[in-house]
Design an enzyme around this catalytic site. Structure first.
Site, PDB file in Angstrom:
ATOM      1  N   ASP A 153       0.866  -1.164   0.000  1.00 57.85           N
ATOM      2  CA  ASP A 153       0.000   0.000   0.000  1.00 57.85           C
ATOM      3  C   ASP A 153       0.915   1.229   0.000  1.00 57.85           C
ATOM      4  O   ASP A 153       2.107   1.113   0.300  1.00 57.85           O
ATOM      5  CB  ASP A 153      -0.874  -0.031   1.255  1.00 57.85           C
ATOM      6  CG  ASP A 153      -1.630   1.246   1.461  1.00 57.85           C
ATOM      7  OD1 ASP A 153      -2.396   1.633   0.555  1.00 57.85           O
ATOM      8  OD2 ASP A 153      -1.449   1.880   2.518  1.00 57.85           O
ATOM      9  N   ASP A 177      -0.113   5.138   0.979  1.00 58.25           N
ATOM     10  CA  ASP A 177      -0.329   6.078   2.078  1.00 58.25           C
ATOM     11  C   ASP A 177      -0.384   5.354   3.418  1.00 58.25           C
ATOM     12  O   ASP A 177      -1.142   4.411   3.606  1.00 58.25           O
ATOM     13  CB  ASP A 177      -1.640   6.845   1.868  1.00 58.25           C
ATOM     14  CG  ASP A 177      -1.557   7.823   0.708  1.00 58.25           C
ATOM     15  OD1 ASP A 177      -0.601   8.619   0.679  1.00 58.25           O
ATOM     16  OD2 ASP A 177      -2.450   7.787  -0.168  1.00 58.25           O
TER      17      ASP A 177
END
Length: 217
Positions: free
Chosen positions: A9, A11
């Protein structure tokens, strides 16, 4: 566990952007006259596609109101985006893993334009073998992002791990049949991550690095 592919991922996992996203959601609600969600609520929706995230954080609004909210969020996020930095150790670890032949990828709730800006700003674009955003795939926790990445790179799900800071990431991994690792320094608290039963949860990126490195093919 021997791994060929690490999918990250973005953020809250590689980039320290959680607080900025939360503030941007809250400021967008203020600017459009909508109820302002608490930090925990705004933080929980990070990782989802923007329309779904805003509808969850601020439910019960009209389509027109959500369109205005999305525009306000984008303006708020772009203000100060350039100040967001990678977590300590991320760039060095990615370069080291890439040099040893490990495949690296990103699966993110960001837009394609948003991810491309972040990759350019950090200089990491050349390290990733594949990337997927919500502009090309269904929002997490749907497994489409991971399914397409593993298919494109020719790697079995059993030799793939998804690393993320939210339950959306970890549930996507479960739905795709890959391994999952959680990081507790991002958007979701440890108990929320633990409920998804990842292989491990780490309090900082250096601990993740130490756990992953000996398990890479």
């Amino acid at each position: 566990m021997q791994l060929e592919l690490i999918v990250f991922d973005w953020d809250g996992t590689l980039m320290d952007s959680t607080a900025h996203i939360v503030r941007s959601i809250q400021r967008a609600c203020e600017a459009t006259g909508l109820p302002v969600p608490e930090r925990a609520v705004a933080s929980h929706v990070i990782g989802l596609a923007l329309p779904r995230a805003l509808a969850t954080a601020c439910p019960g609004q009209s389509n027109e109101a959500y369109r205005a909210l999305e525009d306000a969020y984008r303006r708020a996020y772009l203000t100060g985006e350039e100040t967001i930095e990678l977590f300590d150790g991320v760039a060095d670890a990615l370069a080291r893993w890439k040099a040893r032949g490990t495949l690296l990828a990103v699966a993110t709730g960001k837009s394609r334009r948003g991810l491309d800006r972040a990759l350019a700003a950090t200089g990491l674009a050349g390290l990733f073998d594949a990337t997927r955003t919500v502009d090309e795939c269904a929002s997490k926790p749907h497994p489409q992002m991971l399914a397409e990445i593993t298919s494109d790179l020719g790697v079995d799900a059993a030799r793939t791990v998804m690393v993320g800071d939210t339950s959306h990431d970890l549930l996507m991994a479960a739905n795709a049949g890959t391994h999952a690792l959680g990081v507790s320094y991002g958007a979701h608290p440890v108990d929320t991550l633990a409920a998804c039963q990842p292989a491990a949860i780490f309090d900082d990126f250096s601990a993740l690095d130490a756990w992953l490195t000996p398990r890479l093919c």
